[in-house]
Design an enzyme around this catalytic site. Sequence first.
Site, PDB file in Angstrom:
ATOM      1  N   HIS A 158     -10.184  -0.356  -6.579  1.00 27.58           N
ATOM      2  CA  HIS A 158      -9.893   0.838  -7.382  1.00 27.58           C
ATOM      3  C   HIS A 158     -11.154   1.560  -7.859  1.00 27.58           C
ATOM      4  O   HIS A 158     -11.044   2.563  -8.574  1.00 27.58           O
ATOM      5  CB  HIS A 158      -9.041   0.477  -8.596  1.00 27.58           C
ATOM      6  CG  HIS A 158      -7.658   0.014  -8.257  1.00 27.58           C
ATOM      7  ND1 HIS A 158      -6.824   0.718  -7.421  1.00 27.58           N
ATOM      8  CD2 HIS A 158      -6.969  -1.096  -8.638  1.00 27.58           C
ATOM      9  CE1 HIS A 158      -5.672   0.071  -7.303  1.00 27.58           C
ATOM     10  NE2 HIS A 158      -5.738  -1.036  -8.018  1.00 27.58           N
ATOM     11  N   ASP A 193      -3.025  -4.963  -0.807  1.00 27.31           N
ATOM     12  CA  ASP A 193      -2.687  -5.060  -2.220  1.00 27.31           C
ATOM     13  C   ASP A 193      -1.547  -4.078  -2.522  1.00 27.31           C
ATOM     14  O   ASP A 193      -1.450  -3.023  -1.898  1.00 27.31           O
ATOM     15  CB  ASP A 193      -3.927  -4.712  -3.040  1.00 27.31           C
ATOM     16  CG  ASP A 193      -3.767  -4.949  -4.527  1.00 27.31           C
ATOM     17  OD1 ASP A 193      -4.287  -5.951  -5.027  1.00 27.31           O
ATOM     18  OD2 ASP A 193      -3.142  -4.091  -5.197  1.00 27.31           O
ATOM     19  N   HIS A 195      -1.136  -2.083  -4.887  1.00 30.74           N
ATOM     20  CA  HIS A 195      -1.610  -0.813  -5.434  1.00 30.74           C
ATOM     21  C   HIS A 195      -2.556  -0.155  -4.434  1.00 30.74           C
ATOM     22  O   HIS A 195      -3.422  -0.821  -3.847  1.00 30.74           O
ATOM     23  CB  HIS A 195      -2.337  -1.035  -6.761  1.00 30.74           C
ATOM     24  CG  HIS A 195      -1.509  -1.758  -7.774  1.00 30.74           C
ATOM     25  ND1 HIS A 195      -1.631  -3.117  -8.006  1.00 30.74           N
ATOM     26  CD2 HIS A 195      -0.519  -1.319  -8.597  1.00 30.74           C
ATOM     27  CE1 HIS A 195      -0.775  -3.485  -8.929  1.00 30.74           C
ATOM     28  NE2 HIS A 195      -0.078  -2.410  -9.306  1.00 30.74           N
ATOM     29  N   ASP A 282      -0.174  -9.103  -5.240  1.00 32.81           N
ATOM     30  CA  ASP A 282       0.671  -8.515  -6.265  1.00 32.81           C
ATOM     31  C   ASP A 282       1.888  -7.790  -5.702  1.00 32.81           C
ATOM     32  O   ASP A 282       2.688  -7.231  -6.467  1.00 32.81           O
ATOM     33  CB  ASP A 282      -0.124  -7.597  -7.188  1.00 32.81           C
ATOM     34  CG  ASP A 282      -1.174  -6.768  -6.480  1.00 32.81           C
ATOM     35  OD1 ASP A 282      -1.195  -6.777  -5.230  1.00 32.81           O
ATOM     36  OD2 ASP A 282      -1.985  -6.121  -7.160  1.00 32.81           O
TER      37      ASP A 282
END
Length: 341
Positions: A158, A193, A195, A282
């Site tokens: 991120h 992931d 996200h 996740d």
Amino acid sequence: MIVITTDAHAAHDPDTMAPSPSGRPFYDRAARVDQLLGAVHRLGLPTAPAPDHGMAPIAAVHDAGYLHFLATAFERWQATPLLGPAVRTFGYAVRHMQRPPDAIIGQAGYYLSGETVPVLQGTWRAAKTSAHVAVEGARRILGGAREAYALCRPSGHHVHADLAGGFCYLNNAAIAAQVLVAGGAKPAVLDVDVHHGNGTQSILYRRDDVFFCSVHGDPRWLYPWYAGYDDETGAGKGFGCNLNLSLAPDTDNAGYVEAVDAGLSAIRKFGASALIVSLGFDAHVGDPTANLAVTGEGFRAIGQHIGSLGLPTLLVQEGGYIVEKLGDNLTAFLGGFLPTR
């Protein structure tokens, strides 16, 4: 498969050292690494500590002002009226407010995107060493290793060149990709992931020497909200070198595996000579930060399909916040990945 590790990650543990003033839990706990390492040891995989590779690989990706901020923020913060165990800003730079400030309080709002990236006394050491873990993994791949696992914490996908976010301070995958490019490889990054890897996308978006594919929950309903849409395909030289495959809430194993396969097909077409996998767990059903419904069998399946691609592969650890499930999920993924190598 060699596993690159570090103990420095434990210096950054906001949930115990500097709990959030809002009362929200900090899901990236140091205990996550204990669970992952437990699985590594049970599988009998060899481990090696990351050496210090210096600042050059990091500075090749990240803005100099941002790096200076990370390295000095905690000490400078203690000289302000807001002194305390964590650098946490209360005002963020937004559209039309983008002039880099000089004061530490202003810089905190300029370089940190939200409450998920507090800077503690040990944060810079932990983030820098996490990047060295990824650099060492990339160098192992350049040296002829068929696979390596960089057990990074803090995560990295991120982080933009000059902006921290989502528990991430330095972009480990992008740094590793740059090491591979400098070594003559043509890498692809596959981010699984839950996200979207918005920081990695931002760093690579105008480049044609690295292909980026992210399989993630639909950003209309999930962090990072402002990036990760399917029409983001790269710009300039990088047009066509960015692929986002977003998934509807409650997508299960079948939909997750199908999207990963689509990403692998695009990576084959790109002609990558090496693969970096931003490996998050996740997407697991019930993860407190997410909304998909993947199980261990889904992670085993994508491990098998990724391994079957046949490329030298660096696994870079990203998210996964059901701590007690992390060891099982890593075991499942490697159970599919390693037998195909």
